[in-house]
Design a protein around this motif. Structure first.
Motif, short mmCIF file in Angstrom:
data_model
loop_
_atom_site.label_atom_id
_atom_site.label_comp_id
_atom_site.label_asym_id
_atom_site.label_seq_id
_atom_site.Cartn_x
_atom_site.Cartn_y
_atom_site.Cartn_z
N VAL A 1 12.42 -73.57 15.41
CA VAL A 1 11.12 -74.17 15.16
C VAL A 1 10.83 -74.24 13.67
CG1 VAL A 1 8.63 -73.94 15.52
CG2 VAL A 1 10.21 -73.46 17.41
N GLU A 2 11.18 -73.18 12.93
CA GLU A 2 10.96 -73.18 11.48
C GLU A 2 11.79 -74.26 10.80
OE1 GLU A 2 11.85 -70.35 7.64
OE2 GLU A 2 11.20 -69.37 9.48
N LYS A 3 13.04 -74.39 11.19
CA LYS A 3 13.90 -75.43 10.61
C LYS A 3 13.34 -76.82 10.89
CE LYS A 3 18.33 -72.96 10.63
NZ LYS A 3 19.69 -72.90 11.25
N ALA A 4 12.87 -77.01 12.13
CA ALA A 4 12.32 -78.32 12.49
C ALA A 4 11.03 -78.60 11.72
CB ALA A 4 12.06 -78.37 13.99
N THR A 5 10.21 -77.58 11.53
CA THR A 5 8.94 -77.77 10.81
C THR A 5 9.21 -78.11 9.35
OG1 THR A 5 7.93 -76.14 12.29
CG2 THR A 5 6.68 -76.77 10.34
N LEU A 6 10.12 -77.37 8.71
CA LEU A 6 10.49 -77.69 7.33
C LEU A 6 11.13 -79.06 7.23
CD1 LEU A 6 11.91 -74.24 6.14
CD2 LEU A 6 9.89 -75.40 5.23
N GLY A 7 12.00 -79.37 8.19
CA GLY A 7 12.64 -80.69 8.19
C GLY A 7 11.63 -81.81 8.34
N TYR A 8 10.66 -81.60 9.24
CA TYR A 8 9.62 -82.61 9.44
C TYR A 8 8.80 -82.79 8.16
CZ TYR A 8 5.49 -84.94 11.31
OH TYR A 8 4.45 -85.82 11.53
N ALA A 9 8.51 -81.69 7.47
CA ALA A 9 7.75 -81.77 6.22
C ALA A 9 8.51 -82.59 5.18
CB ALA A 9 7.47 -80.36 5.70
N TRP A 10 9.79 -82.27 4.98
CA TRP A 10 10.60 -83.01 4.00
C TRP A 10 10.73 -84.48 4.38
CZ3 TRP A 10 12.24 -82.12 -0.76
CH2 TRP A 10 12.33 -80.81 -1.22
N LEU B 1 9.36 -80.60 17.86
CA LEU B 1 8.16 -79.77 17.70
C LEU B 1 7.18 -79.96 18.85
CD1 LEU B 1 7.61 -80.22 13.85
CD2 LEU B 1 8.44 -78.18 15.03
N ASP B 2 7.09 -81.20 19.35
CA ASP B 2 6.16 -81.48 20.44
C ASP B 2 6.65 -80.96 21.79
OD1 ASP B 2 4.45 -82.70 18.69
OD2 ASP B 2 5.04 -84.74 19.20
N HIS B 3 7.95 -80.75 21.92
CA HIS B 3 8.52 -80.34 23.21
C HIS B 3 9.10 -78.93 23.20
CE1 HIS B 3 8.30 -84.73 23.62
NE2 HIS B 3 8.25 -84.52 24.91
N ARG B 4 8.86 -78.19 22.13
CA ARG B 4 9.35 -76.82 22.11
C ARG B 4 8.63 -76.00 23.17
NH1 ARG B 4 5.67 -77.01 17.83
NH2 ARG B 4 4.24 -75.24 17.67
N GLN B 5 9.30 -74.98 23.62
CA GLN B 5 8.75 -74.10 24.64
C GLN B 5 8.26 -72.80 23.97
OE1 GLN B 5 8.47 -75.15 27.87
NE2 GLN B 5 9.27 -77.07 27.02
N PRO B 6 7.40 -72.05 24.69
CA PRO B 6 6.91 -70.79 24.10
C PRO B 6 8.04 -69.84 23.72
CG PRO B 6 5.59 -71.40 26.01
CD PRO B 6 6.73 -72.36 25.97
N HIS C 1 2.47 -76.03 4.78
CA HIS C 1 1.46 -74.98 4.92
C HIS C 1 1.55 -74.29 6.28
CE1 HIS C 1 -0.83 -75.09 1.23
NE2 HIS C 1 -0.86 -76.40 1.25
N ILE C 2 1.92 -75.05 7.30
CA ILE C 2 2.09 -74.45 8.63
C ILE C 2 3.20 -73.41 8.59
CG2 ILE C 2 2.93 -74.92 10.97
CD1 ILE C 2 1.37 -77.56 10.86
N VAL C 3 4.30 -73.72 7.90
CA VAL C 3 5.39 -72.75 7.78
C VAL C 3 4.91 -71.50 7.05
CG1 VAL C 3 7.70 -72.32 6.88
CG2 VAL C 3 7.16 -74.54 7.84
N VAL C 4 4.17 -71.71 5.97
CA VAL C 4 3.63 -70.57 5.20
C VAL C 4 2.77 -69.69 6.10
CG1 VAL C 4 2.05 -69.90 3.35
CG2 VAL C 4 3.73 -71.71 2.96
N LEU D 1 17.45 -81.39 16.74
CA LEU D 1 17.48 -80.87 15.37
C LEU D 1 18.68 -81.43 14.62
CD1 LEU D 1 16.31 -78.99 13.21
CD2 LEU D 1 17.73 -77.15 14.16
N GLY D 2 19.86 -81.40 15.25
CA GLY D 2 21.04 -81.97 14.61
C GLY D 2 20.90 -83.45 14.34
#
Length: 232
Positions: free
Chosen positions: A125-134, A113-118, A150-153, A90-91
């Motif tokens: 995960v939210e930060k990574a998803t928003l970061g990936y979107a941007w 995102l592909d290697h996150r654990q349950p 939309h996934i974050v929403v 993430l950093g």
């Protein structure tokens, strides 16, 4: 075992001190404590994974993004299965993004995102998803970016998180010239959540987007709404 536990407690105390110094923006003292902590860890045969992470964060906060990339890469290389691996990605992704190395940022966010654990932290995960979107949008993969907004929403567990994701989606659309889509999202947010805490910001951004579309009356209406709703 007792001696090792005591040494680890000392190391954790030093790491805590470093984080406090970073929060206070006391970067030089923080770097000095990191060096002391590195020396202590080597003397006591302790892991230095935490210290690589905190060094990356220190350099990132200082604005030395190239240095932060190197620190995070070192952590990943030395501790490929470490407990801080995903935090390091993430950093790393955030540093690449601020260096405008969007392809590298996309790759790093996607790895996380592909290697996150349950049991991975929801905030991570939210930060990574928003970061990936941007990063995807900046890398001209606009539809992919919108998809991940939309996934974050969809995953948002609070009204505030959902609105925040919508606003970021609209901002990203506006930043790449998709003003019509941005206006539509801003409209929907104000219609469905009229009392949201970002209302003044949304009305301003909406007015600017309308100007870009030469929708002068709509722009005027948004500015007028903003003035009347927030007179101070």
């Amino acid at each position: 075992i007792k001696a090792n536990q005591d040494s680890r407690s000392v190391q954790l105390a030093m790491i805590g001190k470093i984080w406090c110094l970073i929060k206070k923006k006391s970067y030089d003292p923080a770097q000095k404590v990191i060096k002391e902590a590195m020396d202590f860890a080597r003397q006591k045969n302790l892991s230095i994974e935490d210290l690589h992470l905190v060094m990356g964060q220190l350099l990132y906060e200082k604005g030395d993004y190239e240095g932060a990339v190197s620190a995070y890469q070192r952590l990943i290389a030395e501790f490929p299965a470490g407990v801080h691996r995903l935090e390091a990605y993430l950093g790393l992704a955030n540093a690449y993004y601020l260096l405008k190395k969007y392809a590298e940022a996309v790759s790093s966010f996607k790895f996380l995102l592909d290697h996150r654990q349950p049991d991975s932290e929801a905030e991570l995960v939210e930060k990574a998803t928003l970061g990936y979107a941007w990063a995807s949008i900046r890398n001209n993969a606009i539809e992919e970016g919108i998809k991940y907004f939309h996934i974050v929403v969809d995953r948002a567990d609070s009204k505030e998180a959902k609105i925040n994701a919508y606003v970021q989606m609209a901002d990203a659309s506006q930043d790449v010239g998709r003003f019509k889509e941005a206006v539509g999202i801003y409209d929907d947010v104000m219609k469905n959540y009229p009392d949201n805490i970002w209302a003044d910001y949304i009305l301003y951004r909406q007015a600017i987007a309308c100007l870009k579309l030469d929708q002068l009356q709509a722009s005027f209406n948004s500015f007028e709404h903003l003035k009347n709703s927030f007179p101070n």
